[in-house]
Enzyme design. Structure first.
Site, PDB file in Angstrom:
ATOM      1  N   THR A   1       0.871  -1.180   0.000  1.00  0.00           N
ATOM      2  CA  THR A   1       0.000   0.000   0.000  1.00  0.00           C
ATOM      3  C   THR A   1       0.909   1.232   0.000  1.00  0.00           C
ATOM      4  O   THR A   1       2.132   1.087   0.002  1.00  0.00           O
ATOM      5  CB  THR A   1      -0.895   0.024   1.262  1.00  0.00           C
ATOM      6  OG1 THR A   1      -0.076   0.362   2.378  1.00  0.00           O
ATOM      7  CG2 THR A   1      -1.564  -1.300   1.521  1.00  0.00           C
ATOM      8  N   CYS A   2       0.302   2.427   0.037  1.00  0.00           N
ATOM      9  CA  CYS A   2       1.164   3.606   0.017  1.00  0.00           C
ATOM     10  C   CYS A   2       1.917   3.788   1.337  1.00  0.00           C
ATOM     11  O   CYS A   2       2.895   4.511   1.395  1.00  0.00           O
ATOM     12  CB  CYS A   2       0.373   4.855  -0.345  1.00  0.00           C
ATOM     13  SG  CYS A   2      -1.103   5.035   0.631  1.00  0.00           S
ATOM     14  N   ASN A   3       1.468   3.107   2.382  1.00  0.00           N
ATOM     15  CA  ASN A   3       2.131   3.270   3.678  1.00  0.00           C
ATOM     16  C   ASN A   3       2.966   2.080   4.111  1.00  0.00           C
ATOM     17  O   ASN A   3       3.638   2.142   5.135  1.00  0.00           O
ATOM     18  CB  ASN A   3       1.094   3.547   4.767  1.00  0.00           C
ATOM     19  CG  ASN A   3       0.594   4.963   4.696  1.00  0.00           C
ATOM     20  OD1 ASN A   3       1.358   5.863   4.343  1.00  0.00           O
ATOM     21  ND2 ASN A   3      -0.672   5.175   4.966  1.00  0.00           N
TER      22      ASN A   3
ATOM     23  N   GLN B   1      -7.413  -3.867   1.705  1.00  0.00           N
ATOM     24  CA  GLN B   1      -6.114  -4.035   1.033  1.00  0.00           C
ATOM     25  C   GLN B   1      -5.478  -5.378   1.402  1.00  0.00           C
ATOM     26  O   GLN B   1      -4.884  -6.040   0.553  1.00  0.00           O
ATOM     27  CB  GLN B   1      -5.182  -2.872   1.421  1.00  0.00           C
ATOM     28  CG  GLN B   1      -5.610  -1.560   0.772  1.00  0.00           C
ATOM     29  CD  GLN B   1      -4.952  -0.347   1.410  1.00  0.00           C
ATOM     30  OE1 GLN B   1      -4.562  -0.369   2.578  1.00  0.00           O
ATOM     31  NE2 GLN B   1      -4.841   0.728   0.641  1.00  0.00           N
TER      32      GLN B   1
ATOM     33  N   GLU C   1      -8.382   3.252  10.251  1.00  0.00           N
ATOM     34  CA  GLU C   1      -8.897   3.577   8.900  1.00  0.00           C
ATOM     35  C   GLU C   1      -9.425   2.289   8.243  1.00  0.00           C
ATOM     36  O   GLU C   1      -8.850   1.212   8.426  1.00  0.00           O
ATOM     37  CB  GLU C   1      -7.811   4.267   8.064  1.00  0.00           C
ATOM     38  CG  GLU C   1      -6.477   3.553   8.027  1.00  0.00           C
ATOM     39  CD  GLU C   1      -6.257   2.798   6.744  1.00  0.00           C
ATOM     40  OE1 GLU C   1      -7.178   2.802   5.926  1.00  0.00           O
ATOM     41  OE2 GLU C   1      -5.195   2.189   6.601  1.00  0.00           O
ATOM     42  N   PRO C   2     -10.521   2.402   7.514  1.00  0.00           N
ATOM     43  CA  PRO C   2     -11.197   1.192   7.055  1.00  0.00           C
ATOM     44  C   PRO C   2     -10.589   0.517   5.817  1.00  0.00           C
ATOM     45  O   PRO C   2     -10.853  -0.640   5.557  1.00  0.00           O
ATOM     46  CB  PRO C   2     -12.609   1.689   6.736  1.00  0.00           C
ATOM     47  CG  PRO C   2     -12.436   3.125   6.404  1.00  0.00           C
ATOM     48  CD  PRO C   2     -11.240   3.610   7.163  1.00  0.00           C
ATOM     49  N   GLN C   3      -9.764   1.271   5.046  1.00  0.00           N
ATOM     50  CA  GLN C   3      -9.275   0.710   3.780  1.00  0.00           C
ATOM     51  C   GLN C   3      -8.335  -0.478   3.960  1.00  0.00           C
ATOM     52  O   GLN C   3      -8.302  -1.387   3.147  1.00  0.00           O
ATOM     53  CB  GLN C   3      -8.534   1.779   2.950  1.00  0.00           C
ATOM     54  CG  GLN C   3      -9.415   2.827   2.319  1.00  0.00           C
ATOM     55  CD  GLN C   3      -9.663   3.963   3.298  1.00  0.00           C
ATOM     56  OE1 GLN C   3      -9.071   4.012   4.368  1.00  0.00           O
ATOM     57  NE2 GLN C   3     -10.567   4.867   2.936  1.00  0.00           N
TER      58      GLN C   3
ATOM     59  N   GLY D   1     -18.118  29.700  -2.349  1.00  0.00           N
ATOM     60  CA  GLY D   1     -16.656  29.718  -2.473  1.00  0.00           C
ATOM     61  C   GLY D   1     -16.147  28.372  -2.955  1.00  0.00           C
ATOM     62  O   GLY D   1     -16.939  27.456  -3.220  1.00  0.00           O
TER      63      GLY D   1
ATOM     64  N   SER E   1      -2.070   1.494  11.403  1.00  0.00           N
ATOM     65  CA  SER E   1      -2.216   2.442  10.296  1.00  0.00           C
ATOM     66  C   SER E   1      -1.796   3.849  10.708  1.00  0.00           C
ATOM     67  O   SER E   1      -1.783   4.170  11.895  1.00  0.00           O
ATOM     68  CB  SER E   1      -3.665   2.492   9.830  1.00  0.00           C
ATOM     69  OG  SER E   1      -4.042   1.245   9.321  1.00  0.00           O
TER      70      SER E   1
END
Lengths: 276, 420
Positions: free
Chosen positions: B50-52, B121, B115-117, B190, B110
């Site tokens: 994963t990215c981490n 993964q 976090e649920p992802q 905005g 994490s």
């Protein structure tokens, strides 16, 4: 047999209440949170209905003429109103709060000594039965309105203070509480109106007059006026939160006084008139 | 258990400039799984990328050779020297590797706790390895236990319950007010980044009715196009405020865009219906005292951040509760491994006793041509052996999970000459 039915419904009532309370405070999935209390509630209604039918068969008329039966019918009314609410958009907290009066009433019913006051004619029995059912269902709906109004007030304060703590998470969303308050007040108001009409009709048969200064009649009329104000203000200027909740609290207190206070002060049953 | 390893690196101890070199997509992971299976001598392997984090779970009887090979292959992929890579990665063995995977699946390890992802993964990593045929009984059971522990940690503790990003905190407040949000009508004033993120979160909740207001009509139009909304001018704001349910404001204006008076008029027209205002701008777009009005729920960026921080602290606190669940799952996995280790001994013992019993039957009663009689004798022997071996089997399984128990299991093997 009726004794056993009463004890069974009391046990089922308390278990359902405890299950719902557990679901409120412990974070639970759908089964314990909704399924089990819902099943318990249906069981309680079934047992209480069976009790009322059995008592009717035993007496030969609707059993609204002694304290014990009245308390059971009152408890039954709460559960009927609650089941309609819970199956539409139920939350354990509404179930637990809604079950407080019926479990107390059933406990009192078990403790109460059966003492029957026999009305003078069959017509009175029929009239009084209808009057009792309508008023009790109305009271139950108004209790639910008060409960949701109270929860609305608490949640609104929490949201205004900008913190959603654990105790606020157990409550339904603000909009749902508002809708429940409005609908329950509306249904309660209609039933209270029917209660007043049926009561007046009953009074006329008994005394030949439509009105009496009996404390119960006066208090019920004031309660009716209070809910008329709540609903009017809600429809016209959108009253919500504190003011609606406080008026609703007053309404519920008057109901408690009407049912408990007056009946204790004037021992008899459904109407103090019969005791005279 | 001793054949199980995890070699990897994560956000905990390695900076992103190294992590990104091992951030592999599904195709690259597939190729790597194949290479590892063929070249490194591992029996089972599964890669979580994963990215981490990059983590390689494997089972091998030759750990030193496998690690050497693994280092070489990973160095080739990442472009790092073997020495540098060796210093960056961490090796965990046996139950430490298993416990780490359970923590990862539960979201305890994490960057944003809970976090649920991550559980998805881990499941994806398992799926890739399964399709590549690089899984065996050890990793299959390990990952199945990790899915269960991840799921249980989420459902039985508040680890993933409360949102920790500002956008999701805003959505959570919205849910507390309106319940389901898909019917809510939203006004965006905005075009700040967090505001757009919040709109994205709301759209994921099913929100479709979006209005976009800006001082300049062209900017309102371009933003409306971007987020699939309807443009409107600032002049329409007083009217629109009576109709919408949620307002997200993030302009660069120096003066408040929505004044108390404007909102008081809107509140009157709304007849008590709740209006949820999210002011993400600095300086603020909405006059703070408007929050005192009945039916108006106003939150600024600091309110949302404070709630997000509070939620983060609660998630951290939930790690301990999740730890008990993970410990239970780890014990279950260890029991499975222990039973698996003694299973061959029990099977061989049973086979030996059955063979002996059947031989003794023949020696004592002689052979029989009657098929029914043969079946009867066989069944008698089987039942006798089953009864005899029941308690020793339970004891052997227990020994397998005890410290030093395998030595006693070995003694049983030697006692009955099961090696032969």
């Amino acid at each position: 047999m009726v004794e056993n039915l009463l004890i069974s419904s009391l046990i089922a009532g308390w278990l359902t209440f405890l299950l719902a309370a557990y679901a409120v405070f412990a974070r639970t999935g759908s089964k314990i949170g909704r399924g089990f209390p819902a099943a318990g509630l249906v069981l309680v209604i079934a047992l209480l209905t069976y009790y009322i039918v059995a008592r009717s068969a035993e007496l030969g008329h609707f059993p609204a003429f002694c304290w014990r039966d009245l308390l059971v019918i009152f408890a039954w009314s709460f559960t009927v109103i609650l089941v309609v609410t819970f199956f539409r958009r139920g939350r354990p907290v509404i179930m637990a709060g809604g079950l407080v009066p019926p479990v107390i009433l059933l406990t009192l019913a078990v403790l109460a000594t059966p003492r029957e006051v026999v009305p003078e004619s069959f017509f009175f029995k029929a009239d009084l039965g209808l009057h009792v059912i309508v008023s009790f269902l109305g009271y139950a709906a108004l209790w639910l309105a008060f409960l949701s109004g109270g929860f609305y007030f608490v949640l609104e304060r929490g949201l205004k203070s900008k913190k959603v703590d654990h105790y606020l998470r157990i409550l339904p969303p603000l909009d749902d509480l508002d809708r429940l308050f409005y609908r329950a007040s509306g249904v309660g108001f209609i039933l209270l109106t029917l209660c007043i009409f049926s009561g007046a009709h009953f009074l006329r048969r008994l005394t030949g007059q439509w009105w009496s200064w009996d404390p119960k009649v006066v208090l019920t009329s004031i309660t009716w006026l209070i809910y008329a104000v709540i609903l009017h203000q809600r429809a016209v200027i959108g009253w919500r939160g504190r003011r609606a909740m406080l008026l609703s609290l007053l309404g519920v207190l008057l109901i408690v006084m009407t049912f408990v206070g007056v009946n204790v002060l004037f021992p008899g049953h459904g109407s103090s008139l019969l005791g005279r | 258990m001793n054949q199980l390893y995890m070699l990897g690196l994560s956000h905990d101890d390695v900076p992103v400039k190294i992590r990104e070199r091992l951030g592999l997509d599904a195709d690259q992971v597939n190729r790597l799984l194949h290479t590892l299976k063929v070249k490194s001598g591992v029996e089972e392997v599964c890669i979580l990328s994963t990215c981490n984090r990059f983590e390689c779970y494997y089972s091998t009887v030759e750990p030193k050779a496998a690690r050497r090979q693994l280092n070489q292959i990973l160095a080739d992929i990442s472009g790092l020297s073997e020495k540098k890579l060796d210093g960056a990665v961490r090796l965990r063995r046996g139950e430490w590797a298993a416990a780490h995977l359970f923590r990862v699946s539960a979201g305890c390890d994490s960057m944003v706790v809970g976090e649920p992802q991550i559980l998805g993964q881990v499941k994806d990593a398992y799926g890739l390895a399964d399709r590549q045929g690089t899984l065996g009984p050890v990793l299959r059971t390990l990952f199945e236990h990790s899915f269960r522990s991840g799921k249980r940690a989420r459902s039985e503790t508040p680890i993933g319950e409360k949102p920790v990003s500002v956008s999701y905190v805003a959505v959570e407040f919205g849910r507390r007010i309106f319940g389901e949000l898909h019917q809510a009508k939203i006004l965006v004033i905005g075009a700040g980044e967090t505001a757009l993120e919040t709109v994205g979160c709301l759209k994921r909740e099913g929100v479709r009715n979006i209005l976009v207001a800006n001082r300049t009509a062209s900017r309102a139009q371009s933003l409306a196009k971007k987020i699939d909304g309807k443009p409107l001018s600032f002049a329409q704001l007083p009217q629109v405020l009576q109709q919408v349910d949620i307002v997200i404001s993030s302009t660069a204006a120096k003066e408040p865009v929505l004044s108390r008076t404007m909102l008081a008029e809107a509140a009157e027209g709304r007849k008590g219906r709740a209006l949820f205002l999210v002011d993400i701008a600095v300086p603020r777009d909405i006059e703070a005292s408007a929050g005192e009005l009945s039916g108006i729920f106003l939150y600024n960026i600091d309110d949302l951040k404070a709630q997000a921080e509070q939620n983060k602290r609660e998630r951290q606190a939930a790690i301990q509760a999740a730890g008990q669940i993970l410990h239970g799952e780890l014990e279950a996995f260890k029991r499975w491994v222990a039973e698996r280790q003694v299973a061959p001994t029990i099977v061989r013992l049973r086979q030996k006793l059955l063979a002996l019993g059947e031989q003794e039957m023949v020696d004592f009663f002689g052979t029989s041509d009657n098929a029914a009689e043969q079946a009867k004798r066989k069944e008698y022997t089987r039942r006798l052996v089953e009864r005899l071996l029941h308690e020793p089997s339970v004891a052997l399984k227990k020994l397998g999970s005890e410290r030093g128990g395998l030595l006693e299991v070995d003694a049983v093997r030697r006692l009955f000459k099961l090696e032969e």
